[in-house]
Design a protein around this motif. Sequence first.
Motif, PDB file in Angstrom:
ATOM      1  N   LEU A  13       0.834  -1.203   0.000  1.00 51.74           N
ATOM      2  CA  LEU A  13       0.000   0.000   0.000  1.00 51.74           C
ATOM      3  C   LEU A  13       0.871   1.256   0.000  1.00 51.74           C
ATOM      4  O   LEU A  13       0.610   2.218  -0.742  1.00 51.74           O
ATOM      5  CB  LEU A  13      -0.928  -0.011   1.217  1.00 51.74           C
ATOM      6  N   THR A  16       2.412   1.708  -3.441  1.00 51.22           N
ATOM      7  CA  THR A  16       1.421   2.077  -4.459  1.00 51.22           C
ATOM      8  C   THR A  16       0.971   3.520  -4.286  1.00 51.22           C
ATOM      9  O   THR A  16       0.811   4.252  -5.276  1.00 51.22           O
ATOM     10  CB  THR A  16       0.205   1.127  -4.393  1.00 51.22           C
ATOM     11  N   LEU A  17       0.773   3.946  -3.050  1.00 52.95           N
ATOM     12  CA  LEU A  17       0.371   5.342  -2.815  1.00 52.95           C
ATOM     13  C   LEU A  17       1.492   6.306  -3.195  1.00 52.95           C
ATOM     14  O   LEU A  17       1.227   7.447  -3.591  1.00 52.95           O
ATOM     15  CB  LEU A  17      -0.006   5.543  -1.337  1.00 52.95           C
ATOM     16  N   HIS A  20       1.014   6.361  -7.148  1.00 53.18           N
ATOM     17  CA  HIS A  20      -0.279   6.714  -7.737  1.00 53.18           C
ATOM     18  C   HIS A  20      -1.010   7.740  -6.879  1.00 53.18           C
ATOM     19  O   HIS A  20      -0.831   7.792  -5.653  1.00 53.18           O
ATOM     20  CB  HIS A  20      -1.159   5.467  -7.888  1.00 53.18           C
ATOM     21  N   VAL A  23      -5.912   5.144  -4.886  1.00 55.58           N
ATOM     22  CA  VAL A  23      -5.780   3.717  -4.595  1.00 55.58           C
ATOM     23  C   VAL A  23      -7.074   3.238  -3.950  1.00 55.58           C
ATOM     24  O   VAL A  23      -7.720   3.975  -3.190  1.00 55.58           O
ATOM     25  CB  VAL A  23      -4.586   3.428  -3.662  1.00 55.58           C
ATOM     26  N   LYS A 152      -3.838  13.080  -2.869  1.00 53.58           N
ATOM     27  CA  LYS A 152      -4.032  11.636  -2.972  1.00 53.58           C
ATOM     28  C   LYS A 152      -5.348  11.228  -2.318  1.00 53.58           C
ATOM     29  O   LYS A 152      -5.776  11.832  -1.333  1.00 53.58           O
ATOM     30  CB  LYS A 152      -2.863  10.883  -2.329  1.00 53.58           C
ATOM     31  N   LEU A 154      -7.533   7.720  -1.025  1.00 56.79           N
ATOM     32  CA  LEU A 154      -7.548   6.285  -0.715  1.00 56.79           C
ATOM     33  C   LEU A 154      -8.958   5.904  -0.281  1.00 56.79           C
ATOM     34  O   LEU A 154      -9.487   6.462   0.684  1.00 56.79           O
ATOM     35  CB  LEU A 154      -6.555   5.969   0.411  1.00 56.79           C
ATOM     36  N   SER A 166     -12.753   1.928  -8.652  1.00 52.89           N
ATOM     37  CA  SER A 166     -11.485   2.126  -9.366  1.00 52.89           C
ATOM     38  C   SER A 166     -11.696   2.903 -10.653  1.00 52.89           C
ATOM     39  O   SER A 166     -10.886   3.757 -11.019  1.00 52.89           O
ATOM     40  CB  SER A 166     -10.855   0.762  -9.671  1.00 52.89           C
ATOM     41  N   ALA A 172      -7.839   3.435 -10.718  1.00 46.14           N
ATOM     42  CA  ALA A 172      -6.874   3.319  -9.620  1.00 46.14           C
ATOM     43  C   ALA A 172      -6.549   1.859  -9.340  1.00 46.14           C
ATOM     44  O   ALA A 172      -7.405   0.980  -9.487  1.00 46.14           O
ATOM     45  CB  ALA A 172      -7.459   3.965  -8.355  1.00 46.14           C
ATOM     46  N   PRO A 173      -5.305   1.568  -8.931  1.00 45.20           N
ATOM     47  CA  PRO A 173      -4.955   0.190  -8.569  1.00 45.20           C
ATOM     48  C   PRO A 173      -5.750  -0.284  -7.358  1.00 45.20           C
ATOM     49  O   PRO A 173      -6.091   0.512  -6.481  1.00 45.20           O
ATOM     50  CB  PRO A 173      -3.459   0.272  -8.257  1.00 45.20           C
TER      51      PRO A 173
END
Length: 854
Positions: A13, A16-17, A20, A23, A152, A154, A166, A172-173
């Motif tokens: 996580l 990835t954050l 990107h 997420v 960002k 999440l 997503s 988003a992943p």
Amino acid sequence: MSVLPIQSTLPELLQTLGEHSNVVLQAPPGAGKTTAVPLALLDAPWLNERKIIMLEPRRLAARTAAARMAAQLGEDVGETIGFQVRGERQATGKTKILVVTEGILTRLLQADPELQSTALVIFDEFHERSLQADLSLALCLQSQEYLREDLKILVMSATLDTSGVSSILNNAPIISSEGRSYPVNIEYLNPKEELEDKRQIPALMTRKIVESLDKEEGSILAFLPGVAEIKQVEDLLKERLTEKTLKGPITVSPLFGDLSREQQDQAIAPTAPGTRKIVLATNVAETSLTIEGIRIVIDSGLMRESRFNPNCGMNRLVTSTISQASATQRTGRAGRLNAGYCLRLWSEGRQRSLSAKNTPEITRSDLAPLALELAKWGVTDVSELSWLDTPPPGPMAQAQQLLQQLGALDDKLRITPHGNTMLAFGAHPRLAHMLVASVDWGLQEQACLLAALLSERDIFRGEARWDRDINKRIQALQSQGSDYRVDRGTVHRVRQQSKSWGSQLKKIVPSANCVSPPIDHSDEIGALLGLAYPDRIAKTRKDSARRFLLSSGRGAHFSHDDALSLNEYLVIADLDGQGRDARIQLAAEISLPALRSCFATQIKEEISVRWDETSGRAIALQQTQLGALVLHQRPAADIPQETLSRALLEAIRKKGLSSLPWNTETNQLRFRIEFLRQSKECEDLLGDTLVPNWSDDALLETMENWLLPHLQGLSRLEQVGQLDLHNILRGQLEWGLQQKLDDLVPTHYLVPSGSRISIDYGETPPILAVRLQELFGLAQTPTILKNRYPLMIHLLSPARRPVQITRDLVNFWANTYQEVKKELRIKYQKHYWPDDPLTAKATTKTKKRMDMGK
């Protein structure tokens, strides 16, 4: 402390954050995402001295999450970890993780669309799909797109359509985590025990709690739909638990949103060794909370959810069945710390009928608050934002129309200064408008009490509820003595809410002198109610059925004798929408002078014209109107020409197009245009030229455009016969089409005999009906549309009777003519029937006249 399942996913996580902007994290109940994820991100380099905002769906969850995270850091809440809910904030300048509830995040975004001091927004338990969470996510995404590329987002949830989320997060992943795998034994109710009446749930829940205390070990979490049921079960347990000898001491703790912070903390705190606990909770305990010691869950399968109630024009809490996703969440509460047991108070057969997931609030809720928030953001078209479920267009349009009526939006759907004040208040727009406007009338205290009363269930109980007069409820609230008709708990909540709104009103709207003309004391509540419900001001129809007409145009009636039905005017707060006329459930009287005084800006003077069939002319009345209500009327001295023309137009529309002076030429023009409109063969010939729709329905709908201007100066229906419809309609055509019309679809065709034969476009294909003799010498079938479309030829005898129908004249001459000729020579011996029609001369004459003409 045991290792949380989410911790194995945290490195992925974090990476990835870092790579990107958006997420999605899917983690089952018990994975530990609510507390572990924000703490793991505290040292992320991209924070760059900015904070994390985490959205929680409920105040209890927000406070508890903040407290648990602060405890893990060995700090007090308000230092590194803080929270903010309505009416309470514990945060400082050094706070790095701020846990907020949904309305707070919306306020933060409205105040600072860039969220300059924030690096990450976390949406926890997004699967609940509240309207505010959907709105906040849409606003964050637009802020990210236009203002903060580095912001960002999440989105976290246990049960969620991750692919859909997503997608709106720009693909988003998606990261998935395992949950804690303690098994939970699920049992269902015997079908014979299943209840049809929800009111019996407290008794059934009490019995099952007592049985489970004997059968299972550990503490119990019982899910009930609302506060009333929790209190009933609590009282029943006090009686039952004293009747049995149980293993060790037991405590009973209610858990719902309106409890004090201390009471909520007591419900989720660990018990003393050897003590068992029974927690009676609403769905506040469904997510984001770990209640120590819980091993047993007993689920009623019910919840209270906010739904738009057309009866009161606002959202109301209703009892409904939970989804399968919610049932899974509740079951997971039993398996947080060790193996557990869950009893569902419905049959296993009914389990399959539950909806798979929660219904998004945005699809079932009153959208007026959302529309006001969007207007504040600067959005008038919801398609400008990214939604998991787009707000329905019909309810959205109704919400915007109401806000315009309340003065919150202007004619371009932009928020007004009054709308900004309403939004700052935080109440439903109807109530907010009433509260703010009451200051000018000096009726703040009454307005706060009325608003609180409208926000709660009826304070009257028993037969007293049949009395529809809201004034009597206000009197009961203002009375210091006890009133046998009221529910004391509801009265207490109404009074507390009234005080809270009174305090807010003093801060938001400065006191002002009364600027409206004075009204009688008996009209005060009706006038205030009219501010909240301008669409429900009503006038009696003076009939035996006790019916009223609302300013919105709807009908309403009293289902039984009520003193209020004797009033000429009412304002209605609650309607039962069943039937042709809705039943009046709650209303207040108001006098005509009060209406004229308090709602002068909404009252208009208009001339109403109706068409009198007997005399064939218009009758006009000068009317004083409040919406659909006629407060006063008198004969009009002069009728404006525009009004008269429109009355005549409506009379024509009612009678139909046949009342207009159609003739063959005009009908043929309509047929030609319709033929052109439907002909694919001429699309390239027309280019960009628009061919209008002149069907009956289309002409009736557009009469204001093509007929109304030509009714000027006419006052009687019989004068319509003077209109030249052919030139009126032809004048509606584009100049380019007028130029091409006769070339593409001519009215006549010149045949070899020299005759101009009219083409009938009333049929498809169009028909050229011509005597056979007049086509001698014509080798090809007559065509239109630049020789692309052959006409249907009706070949006629000298007596103009059909002898053959064809669209292939070449084939007729070659194969059929000789047979037809034999029959015609017998019947019409005086006429010329040559052996070779292609070399013969076309004629309209008999043989004798042909010889005479030589």
